[in-house]
Design an enzyme around this catalytic site. Sequence first.
Site, mmCIF file in Angstrom:
data_model
loop_
_atom_site.group_PDB
_atom_site.id
_atom_site.type_symbol
_atom_site.label_atom_id
_atom_site.label_comp_id
_atom_site.label_asym_id
_atom_site.label_seq_id
_atom_site.Cartn_x
_atom_site.Cartn_y
_atom_site.Cartn_z
ATOM 1 N N GLU A 123 -0.025 -1.185 5.737
ATOM 2 C CA GLU A 123 1.036 -0.692 6.631
ATOM 3 C C GLU A 123 0.821 0.772 6.971
ATOM 4 O O GLU A 123 1.128 1.210 8.090
ATOM 5 C CB GLU A 123 2.405 -0.886 5.968
ATOM 6 C CG GLU A 123 3.598 -0.634 6.890
ATOM 7 C CD GLU A 123 4.063 0.818 6.927
ATOM 8 O OE1 GLU A 123 4.875 1.162 7.812
ATOM 9 O OE2 GLU A 123 3.616 1.619 6.069
ATOM 10 N N ASP A 130 0.815 -1.211 0.000
ATOM 11 C CA ASP A 130 0.000 0.000 0.000
ATOM 12 C C ASP A 130 0.850 1.263 0.000
ATOM 13 O O ASP A 130 2.004 1.277 0.420
ATOM 14 C CB ASP A 130 -0.960 0.020 1.185
ATOM 15 C CG ASP A 130 -0.263 -0.043 2.536
ATOM 16 O OD1 ASP A 130 0.702 -0.818 2.671
ATOM 17 O OD2 ASP A 130 -0.675 0.696 3.451
#
Length: 393
Positions: free
Chosen positions: A164, A97
């Site tokens: 994350e 991400d």
Amino acid sequence: MAAGKERDREGGEAADDAAAGGTDVVAGGGYPAACDTPARKLLYDMVSIPSPSRNEERAAERLVDFFEANGRKAWIDEVGNVRAPANDAVLLTSHVDTVPGDIPVEVRPAPSEGELPEPSDVRVGDPGDPVLWGRGSVDATGPLVSMAVAAVKTGVSFAGVVREEVDSGGARHLIGDRDAPEAVVNGEPSGWQGITLGYRGLLEGTYVNTSESGHSSRPEPNAIQHAIDWWHGVEEAFTPDDAETAVFDQVTTKPISVDGGLSDDGLAVEATVDVQLRIPPSRPVDEIHELAEAELSTGTVRWGEPMPPVMESPRTDLARAFRVAIRSAGGDVRLLRKTGTSDMNLFAAAWDCPMVTYGPGNSDLDHAPDERLPLPDLDRAVRVLTEVCRERL
């Protein structure tokens, strides 16, 4: 960028480079001339696919395609992580991400000495080096791609984790779903010549208070004033005695959001403050929690699950292997401690094995509107990671 048509397979590469590329599964469009290696092409594809937290599926599918095209089994697990297990002598892992932000994907040459590209005030790359601009090129698609290519070259385990940037949900799931590997290399930008050994921890909380409504001329403090007083007390409690104390060694405090005012029925004043406290390895999380609550005179604080700090030794076999590999690639080794957090905090708390964080990219460009990565730095990071993994096999 939508899935595109088939492109030519790689040809004329060195044997190990050919093993790391040779895929016709792409994100679409033509490659710039500088994207002439498997790693550079994969990076261009991955950066071209928007992958903000909780919307990583297309980027994850591209990674799976890359592994399968190179003869490695890979799949997307129930939370969205890309899993490509193999030799657990090393687990290479980084996050899929990125933060939101539309930065046009392009390759430009680094400007001459003394010049900076618009709109940046950060210099990266040697003059004339091809530099890839785009969201995630530094944090952390560059590290992620370098690890995917090194994993294919060497046959070590790989995991691309999700979320994350918001709650580390992918890393938390990975920890609960597999045994500890023999070593972990976590992917975040350290610069290809640097390895990160330490991160501060994170304690997040939400202060909530309510007081009776009344005329603003009354002298009694309301809930908003109590919230302000509590936060000022927290800031003072963690102000270091020595002004020269390094930021990494401090507890730093930051309010993230504030909401206050009359309740919907007009009978109360309400206050809510979301806060973050960054914790150095020298301070136990429980101590920080207790000191912050000691400043309460009224109201309550709901604390989230803490992210513990981490400080790894520079004398592990893994850290030594990185120093040797960086020097052999012509680099000057830098040992880093970072004031934020990463998934390495969670891995270190759960798994008793050596670990470092590594990846190409200047972390000053994390989340920045001028995020970009010199492509030669990607190549050097792949070389370093490949040498480290082969040394441990």
